[in-house]
Design a protein around this motif. Structure first.
Motif, mmCIF file in Angstrom:
data_model
loop_
_atom_site.group_PDB
_atom_site.id
_atom_site.type_symbol
_atom_site.label_atom_id
_atom_site.label_comp_id
_atom_site.label_asym_id
_atom_site.label_seq_id
_atom_site.Cartn_x
_atom_site.Cartn_y
_atom_site.Cartn_z
ATOM 1 N N GLY A 1 -96.797 0.919 32.927
ATOM 2 C CA GLY A 1 -97.415 1.835 33.372
ATOM 3 C C GLY A 1 -99.263 1.182 33.729
ATOM 4 N N ALA A 2 -99.001 0.325 33.029
ATOM 5 C CA ALA A 2 -100.159 0.191 33.278
ATOM 6 C C ALA A 2 -100.706 -0.946 34.074
ATOM 7 C CB ALA A 2 -100.677 -0.754 31.835
ATOM 8 N N LEU A 3 -100.176 -1.493 34.798
ATOM 9 C CA LEU A 3 -101.185 -2.926 35.530
ATOM 10 C C LEU A 3 -100.995 -2.613 37.289
ATOM 11 C CD1 LEU A 3 -98.829 -6.367 34.804
ATOM 12 C CD2 LEU A 3 -101.098 -5.186 34.077
ATOM 13 N N CYS A 4 -100.117 -1.058 37.755
ATOM 14 C CA CYS A 4 -100.925 -0.164 39.449
ATOM 15 C C CYS A 4 -101.941 -0.099 38.836
ATOM 16 C CB CYS A 4 -99.485 0.214 39.503
ATOM 17 S SG CYS A 4 -100.306 2.293 38.266
ATOM 18 N N TRP A 5 -102.488 0.206 38.297
ATOM 19 C CA TRP A 5 -103.751 0.962 38.866
ATOM 20 C C TRP A 5 -105.545 -0.323 38.399
ATOM 21 C CZ3 TRP A 5 -103.492 5.688 38.804
ATOM 22 C CH2 TRP A 5 -102.014 6.559 38.183
ATOM 23 N N LEU A 6 -105.236 -1.993 38.129
ATOM 24 C CA LEU A 6 -105.613 -2.795 37.776
ATOM 25 C C LEU A 6 -105.752 -3.751 39.806
ATOM 26 C CD1 LEU A 6 -104.522 -4.517 34.808
ATOM 27 C CD2 LEU A 6 -106.596 -2.480 34.789
ATOM 28 N N PRO A 7 -107.181 -3.716 40.260
ATOM 29 C CA PRO A 7 -107.127 -3.875 41.643
ATOM 30 C C PRO A 7 -107.358 -5.911 41.765
ATOM 31 C CG PRO A 7 -109.884 -3.082 40.865
ATOM 32 C CD PRO A 7 -108.456 -2.553 39.830
ATOM 33 N N ASP A 8 -107.483 -6.188 40.772
ATOM 34 C CA ASP A 8 -107.150 -7.493 40.524
ATOM 35 C C ASP A 8 -106.595 -8.423 39.096
ATOM 36 O OD1 ASP A 8 -107.864 -10.482 39.900
ATOM 37 O OD2 ASP A 8 -110.405 -9.994 40.472
ATOM 38 N N ILE A 9 -105.477 -8.746 39.546
ATOM 39 C CA ILE A 9 -104.194 -9.477 38.553
ATOM 40 C C ILE A 9 -104.650 -10.773 37.902
ATOM 41 C CG2 ILE A 9 -102.575 -9.913 39.300
ATOM 42 C CD1 ILE A 9 -101.778 -7.597 37.364
ATOM 43 N N ARG A 10 -105.101 -10.997 38.349
ATOM 44 C CA ARG A 10 -105.614 -12.323 37.681
ATOM 45 C C ARG A 10 -106.833 -12.561 36.219
ATOM 46 N NH1 ARG A 10 -104.262 -17.942 39.925
ATOM 47 N NH2 ARG A 10 -102.853 -17.926 41.288
ATOM 48 N N ARG A 11 -107.829 -11.123 36.808
ATOM 49 C CA ARG A 11 -108.860 -11.761 36.538
ATOM 50 C C ARG A 11 -108.402 -10.868 35.057
ATOM 51 N NH1 ARG A 11 -114.120 -6.851 37.178
ATOM 52 N NH2 ARG A 11 -114.667 -7.514 35.336
ATOM 53 N N TRP A 12 -107.380 -9.500 35.521
ATOM 54 C CA TRP A 12 -106.738 -8.766 33.646
ATOM 55 C C TRP A 12 -106.358 -9.932 33.432
ATOM 56 C CZ3 TRP A 12 -101.555 -9.104 33.117
ATOM 57 C CH2 TRP A 12 -100.939 -8.452 31.676
ATOM 58 N N ALA A 13 -105.065 -10.734 33.587
ATOM 59 C CA ALA A 13 -104.718 -12.717 33.060
ATOM 60 C C ALA A 13 -105.696 -12.759 32.246
ATOM 61 C CB ALA A 13 -104.294 -12.432 33.409
ATOM 62 N N LYS A 14 -106.724 -13.229 32.937
ATOM 63 C CA LYS A 14 -107.592 -13.908 31.968
ATOM 64 C C LYS A 14 -108.409 -13.991 31.136
ATOM 65 C CE LYS A 14 -112.183 -16.862 32.831
ATOM 66 N NZ LYS A 14 -112.772 -17.137 34.129
ATOM 67 N N THR A 15 -108.906 -11.942 31.865
ATOM 68 C CA THR A 15 -108.770 -11.406 30.072
ATOM 69 C C THR A 15 -108.295 -11.281 29.178
ATOM 70 O OG1 THR A 15 -111.130 -10.790 31.503
ATOM 71 C CG2 THR A 15 -110.597 -9.344 29.458
ATOM 72 N N ALA A 16 -107.336 -11.031 29.665
ATOM 73 C CA ALA A 16 -106.221 -10.556 28.510
ATOM 74 C C ALA A 16 -105.333 -11.817 27.692
ATOM 75 C CB ALA A 16 -104.621 -10.121 28.777
ATOM 76 N N ALA A 17 -105.377 -12.909 28.281
ATOM 77 C CA ALA A 17 -105.652 -14.290 27.954
ATOM 78 C C ALA A 17 -105.957 -15.281 26.635
ATOM 79 C CB ALA A 17 -104.743 -15.988 28.743
ATOM 80 N N SER A 18 -108.184 -14.628 27.381
ATOM 81 C CA SER A 18 -108.649 -14.878 26.541
ATOM 82 C C SER A 18 -108.648 -14.074 25.014
ATOM 83 C CB SER A 18 -109.945 -14.195 26.649
ATOM 84 O OG SER A 18 -109.988 -13.277 26.185
ATOM 85 N N LEU A 19 -107.959 -13.229 24.510
ATOM 86 C CA LEU A 19 -108.469 -12.274 23.612
ATOM 87 C C LEU A 19 -106.611 -12.943 22.723
ATOM 88 C CD1 LEU A 19 -109.464 -8.817 25.043
ATOM 89 C CD2 LEU A 19 -110.217 -10.347 23.221
ATOM 90 N N VAL A 20 -106.519 -13.526 23.303
ATOM 91 C CA VAL A 20 -104.631 -13.881 22.655
ATOM 92 C C VAL A 20 -105.088 -15.192 21.198
ATOM 93 C CG1 VAL A 20 -102.308 -14.633 22.678
ATOM 94 C CG2 VAL A 20 -102.535 -13.773 24.241
ATOM 95 N N ALA A 21 -104.517 -14.548 19.689
ATOM 96 C CA ALA A 21 -105.231 -15.800 19.100
ATOM 97 C C ALA A 21 -104.345 -17.667 19.604
ATOM 98 C CB ALA A 21 -105.202 -15.671 17.691
ATOM 99 N N PRO A 22 -104.489 -18.183 18.537
ATOM 100 C CA PRO A 22 -103.785 -19.752 19.122
ATOM 101 C C PRO A 22 -102.681 -19.323 18.110
ATOM 102 C CG PRO A 22 -106.027 -20.844 18.690
ATOM 103 C CD PRO A 22 -106.343 -18.641 18.429
#
Length: 259
Positions: A119-140
């Motif tokens: 129930g989180a993604l439906c509140w976000l207008p820009d899914i690519r921006r979300w994915a870029k932000t989330a991916a940047s926080l994943v450690a190698p």
């Protein structure tokens, strides 16, 4: 709207905080099986609301969990719940901020696991921006894990889930003005306007791939957490179609890793 609903959720049987303080675990069985052992890991939960899922990962052994949510009252409630369970901020921290600003708001530059619950993604207008932000926080060597309601369900009629009545590929904002809350539909509320966006399965997977993550699996599940359709029955703790009814995916989950 979300600030107003926090005290309603804290008092609701839906969240059952009295029971949660005893069992300390609200995660779904497929989530724990797919994420695996989190012992000694760091975990970031984006859009954590009042923190029950976040703290469930701590209960399962995560060395440090961090929850982020844009609602100040939700973050305050999560911090209070963590303290009730004996978790100090070094073990379970909660921060207020927009999910798109997560990289500037959360305390560490990266985490072994970045988690987003249902129930989180439906509140976000820009899914690519979300994915870029989330991916940047994943450690190698770490991964993102996402569990979300399947977008197909939003195209079907609300009573039986057998007729296509809405456009699956709709991209326009959907504005709602409805009282109550999923945790208490009859609750009296004042701030009732909300805005949602539809993200297809292809949109989400493509956004994560474009952000540099490698999708390891995409699973679809025939269960839901709430009576999405009027003919649902409750079996084994989940809402499902009646026996013999043609099934469709109601939830999907995916794991995407970083090299």
């Amino acid at each position: 709207m979300w600030d107003e609903r926090v005290p309603l959720h804290l008092a609701s049987p839906f969240y059952d905080l009295a029971g949660f303080r005893i069992r300390r675990d609200d995660l779904r069985d497929f989530e724990t099986a797919e994420v695996g052992d989190v012992t000694g890991k760091t975990l970031l939960h984006l859009q954590c609301h009042i923190g029950t899922d976040t703290l469930s990962w701590a209960h399962r052994g995560a060395a440090r969990v961090v929850g982020l949510d844009f609602s100040g009252p939700a973050v305050a409630a999560a911090r209070a719940l963590a303290a009730d369970l004996g978790y100090g901020p070094e073990r379970a921290a909660f921060v207020a901020g927009d999910v798109y600003d997560a990289a500037e708001v959360v305390p560490e530059p990266s985490y072994d696991i970045v988690y987003t619950g249902l129930g989180a993604l439906c509140w976000l207008p820009d899914i690519r921006r979300w994915a870029k932000t989330a991916a940047s926080l994943v450690a190698p060597g770490g991964f993102l894990y996402l569990a979300e309601f399947h977008p197909l369900t939003e195209s079907l009629d609300d009573e039986t889930g057998t007729r296509i009545v809405r456009d699956y590929f709709a991209r326009d904002a959907q504005v709602w003005d409805e009282p109550g809350t999923y945790a208490d539909p009859d609750a009296a509320t004042v701030h009732n306007r909300s805005v949602e966006w539809q993200h297809t399965l292809g949109d989400v997977v493509s956004a994560l791939a474009a952000a540099g993550l490698r999708v390891e699996f995409l699973h679809e599940h025939d269960v839901s957490l709430f009576p999405r359709f009027g003919n649902f029955e409750v079996r084994d703790g989940y809402h499902r179609f009646p026996a013999g009814h043609p099934r469709i995916p109601l939830i999907y989950s995916l794991k995407a890793s970083k090299s």
